[in-house]
Motif scaffolding. Structure first.
Motif, short mmCIF file in Angstrom:
data_model
loop_
_atom_site.label_atom_id
_atom_site.label_comp_id
_atom_site.label_asym_id
_atom_site.label_seq_id
_atom_site.Cartn_x
_atom_site.Cartn_y
_atom_site.Cartn_z
N LEU A 30 0.83 -1.21 0.00
CA LEU A 30 0.00 0.00 0.00
C LEU A 30 0.87 1.26 0.00
N ASP A 31 1.96 1.23 0.75
CA ASP A 31 2.90 2.37 0.76
C ASP A 31 3.53 2.61 -0.61
N ASP A 32 3.69 1.53 -1.38
CA ASP A 32 4.29 1.63 -2.72
C ASP A 32 3.26 1.96 -3.79
N GLY A 33 2.02 2.24 -3.40
CA GLY A 33 0.99 2.59 -4.37
C GLY A 33 0.03 1.48 -4.71
N GLY A 34 0.11 0.36 -4.00
CA GLY A 34 -0.81 -0.74 -4.23
C GLY A 34 -2.22 -0.38 -3.78
N GLU A 35 -3.16 -1.15 -4.27
CA GLU A 35 -4.57 -0.92 -3.93
C GLU A 35 -5.22 -2.25 -3.56
N GLU A 36 -5.88 -2.25 -2.40
CA GLU A 36 -6.63 -3.44 -2.01
C GLU A 36 -7.95 -3.45 -2.76
N ARG A 37 -8.31 -4.62 -3.26
CA ARG A 37 -9.56 -4.78 -3.99
C ARG A 37 -10.41 -5.85 -3.31
N HIS A 38 -11.71 -5.71 -3.43
CA HIS A 38 -12.68 -6.68 -2.91
C HIS A 38 -12.45 -7.04 -1.44
N PRO A 39 -12.32 -6.04 -0.56
CA PRO A 39 -12.03 -6.35 0.84
C PRO A 39 -13.20 -6.94 1.61
N GLY A 40 -14.41 -6.82 1.10
CA GLY A 40 -15.60 -7.23 1.85
C GLY A 40 -15.67 -8.70 2.20
N HIS A 41 -15.05 -9.55 1.41
CA HIS A 41 -15.12 -11.00 1.68
C HIS A 41 -14.08 -11.45 2.70
N TYR A 42 -13.07 -10.66 2.95
CA TYR A 42 -11.95 -11.07 3.80
C TYR A 42 -12.37 -11.51 5.21
N PRO A 43 -13.26 -10.77 5.89
CA PRO A 43 -13.66 -11.24 7.24
C PRO A 43 -14.28 -12.63 7.24
N PHE A 44 -14.89 -13.04 6.14
CA PHE A 44 -15.47 -14.38 6.08
C PHE A 44 -14.38 -15.45 6.07
N PHE A 45 -13.25 -15.16 5.42
CA PHE A 45 -12.12 -16.10 5.46
C PHE A 45 -11.54 -16.20 6.86
N VAL A 46 -11.41 -15.06 7.53
CA VAL A 46 -10.89 -15.07 8.90
C VAL A 46 -11.83 -15.89 9.79
N LEU A 47 -13.11 -15.66 9.66
CA LEU A 47 -14.10 -16.41 10.44
C LEU A 47 -14.03 -17.90 10.13
N LEU A 48 -13.97 -18.25 8.87
CA LEU A 48 -13.93 -19.66 8.47
C LEU A 48 -12.69 -20.35 9.04
N HIS A 49 -11.53 -19.75 8.86
CA HIS A 49 -10.31 -20.40 9.34
C HIS A 49 -10.26 -20.46 10.85
N SER A 50 -10.74 -19.42 11.52
CA SER A 50 -10.78 -19.44 12.99
C SER A 50 -11.73 -20.53 13.49
N ALA A 51 -12.89 -20.62 12.87
CA ALA A 51 -13.87 -21.63 13.27
C ALA A 51 -13.35 -23.04 12.99
#
Length: 164
Positions: A30-51
């Protein structure tokens, strides 16, 4: 504690280390000019792997011995995970980030497979419960992971298509 509990704790520690590494790479990108895309699904992966890890810890009987062959395959997959992370180097994150002008990685496992990490995760999520005879957990988490991966791969392909 039984085998499943020790292994669940080890996997949790490995995943936490990966998250720390991924966060450092994310910040750099991000500091180098990158852009995160489609962040909305990420919490579902965290939830799935944690569960998934919690289910292994709490729902597998402490007396349940693992299948040594399946456990060995799981260990081999962890080595492959490291190969993937090393291959992507500073571009490896747990999120979808694009950095304009950065080359697409086409070496290491990416020579043969477009999304080797997703293939690996699709195998390891059901494999570890299966190593303990937990077919129900294997089916539940394996299916949920495939649903999330279908979205994730589509989103990532969209982002990558802009950089070809």
């Amino acid at each position: 504690m039984g085998w499943a509990q020790w292994i669940a704790m080890a996997v949790a520690l490995l995943r936490l280390a990966e998250l720390v590494h991924a966060r450092r790479n994310l910040t750099r990108l991000l500091d180098d000019g990158g852009e995160e895309r489609h962040p909305g699904h990420y919490p579902f992966f965290v939830l799935l792997h944690s569960a998934w890890i919690a289910a292994l810890f709490f729902l597998v009987r402490k007396t349940q011995a693992p299948d040594p062959l399946l456990l060995a395959v799981f260990a081999l997959l962890q080595c492959m995970r490291l190969w993937i992370i090393v291959t992507l180097g500073r571009f490896w994150t747990t999120r979808i980030v694009t950095l304009p002008g950065a080359p697409l990685v086409r070496h290491g496992p990416y020579r043969w497979i477009r999304h080797p990490n997703y293939l690996l995760v699709a195998v390891e999520i059901p494999l570890l419960p299966l190593a303990f005879g937990a077919w129900d957990l294997a089916l539940l988490f394996g299916f949920a992971n495939l649903v999330l991966l279908a979205y994730r791969i589509g989103a990532e392909e969209e982002v990558l298509s802009e950089r070809r």
